[in-house]
Design a protein around this motif. Sequence first.
Motif, short mmCIF file in Angstrom:
data_model
loop_
_atom_site.label_atom_id
_atom_site.label_comp_id
_atom_site.label_asym_id
_atom_site.label_seq_id
_atom_site.Cartn_x
_atom_site.Cartn_y
_atom_site.Cartn_z
N PRO A 151 30.49 37.23 37.47
CA PRO A 151 30.88 37.33 36.07
C PRO A 151 32.40 37.28 35.91
CG PRO A 151 29.21 38.97 36.57
CD PRO A 151 29.61 38.33 37.88
N ALA A 152 32.85 36.52 34.92
CA ALA A 152 34.28 36.38 34.69
C ALA A 152 34.83 37.64 34.04
CB ALA A 152 34.54 35.17 33.79
N PHE A 153 36.09 37.91 34.32
CA PHE A 153 36.79 39.01 33.68
C PHE A 153 37.73 38.42 32.65
CE2 PHE A 153 35.60 40.57 37.85
CZ PHE A 153 35.12 41.84 37.57
N TYR A 154 37.48 38.68 31.41
CA TYR A 154 38.30 38.11 30.35
C TYR A 154 39.47 39.06 30.07
CZ TYR A 154 34.30 35.05 29.92
OH TYR A 154 33.29 34.16 30.19
N ASP A 155 40.47 38.97 30.93
CA ASP A 155 41.63 39.86 30.85
C ASP A 155 42.79 39.17 30.15
OD1 ASP A 155 40.32 41.85 32.18
OD2 ASP A 155 41.22 41.43 34.13
N LEU A 156 43.52 39.94 29.39
CA LEU A 156 44.76 39.47 28.78
C LEU A 156 45.88 40.38 29.29
CD1 LEU A 156 46.14 37.54 26.77
CD2 LEU A 156 45.78 39.29 25.01
N PHE A 157 46.90 39.78 29.88
CA PHE A 157 48.04 40.53 30.40
C PHE A 157 49.16 40.48 29.37
CE2 PHE A 157 45.58 38.86 33.89
CZ PHE A 157 45.48 39.92 34.78
N VAL A 158 49.69 41.65 29.05
CA VAL A 158 50.75 41.73 28.04
C VAL A 158 51.96 42.42 28.66
CG1 VAL A 158 51.35 42.45 25.71
CG2 VAL A 158 48.95 42.02 26.29
#
Length: 368
Positions: free
Chosen positions: A293-300
Amino acid sequence: MKGHVFVIGLGLIGGSLALCIKKEHPEATLVGYDLNEKQCKLGKMLGVVDEIADSIESGAVHADLIVIATPVKEVERLIELLCDLPLKEKVIITDAGSTKTEIVKKAACLKEKGYTFIGGHPMAGSHKSGVTAAKPILFENAFYLLTPEPDTKQEAVETLQLWLKGTKAKFLKVLPSEHDYLTGVISHFPHVIAASLVHQAEKTSQTQNLVTRLAAGGFRDITRIASSNPTMWRDISLHNKNVLLTLLNEWKEEMESISQMLIEENEEALYQYFYQAKKFRDEMPIKEKGAIPAFYDLFVDIPDYPGVVSEITGYLAQENISLTNIRIRETREGIYGALVISFQTEEDREKAESCIKRFTNFETSIGL
């Protein structure tokens, strides 16, 4: 299509498959069963299934399609049970397990009685579990591997795909052995490696106190899959042990090769090793859904001032964007941002990135 569909196992996968079938075939009757009574009640209450069977026997004998969505060890037991039941003559039985060779062998008893079994593996998942996490878009654009035997009637395969049309998945037909080798390479083996890396870190932490703290960054990310269900992975590993043993031997040779490069201080060989790995990895499809499963991460990349995290989550709330997890990484070496926000879907992540860019000047990245 009309008919009775019996889903055994009302978890994330079984529930999501039921929702897909229900949406595409509203005239069909969806019947569910789960050992966990709470899951059954929730499945009925949430409209995932229309009815709950009192037993596997009562649900199976009336079914035109039986979907077994349980751990692989349980799939084998259920196949044995189904072999002793007076099922419909044209019933199709399928499963959603992560291994196929042993399961297809076990299903020989169904074949002997004239029933059709077609192994299946929807290559999608989530970091949540249970029927409450079920959603009809879970398999959209994901690969769905089917493992019909050479003598399985094409008509039956087409009927199964028609039942599963609402998944909007990409169907691929492979041999059971081919399935197990492919998933071994890109799913089962990586889980073993991730677990081994965590074990190594744990042992080191007994003498190096900073290991746990420093591992909170990128190390924690690359070993995320080690947090998967240990019972499930014990059973998968044993089911696919021959493939895993082969891959582990190849891995040992790979590590020996790197050891030799280091001993010889072979700069060019080391460069080529990392370069070829980067090249192959960068050429992999970004949008495709794979076995893990993909990890839908957003890095800020956020500045350090009071209230900055609540400021960002406030903007997301204004836009009705749901997130599944949020954390700050202390170790910033080689990473994309200090704040990591996780989402259920790629669409939510894209909306969040657009939202943050609109309200702030913080740099964002999806960390490809």
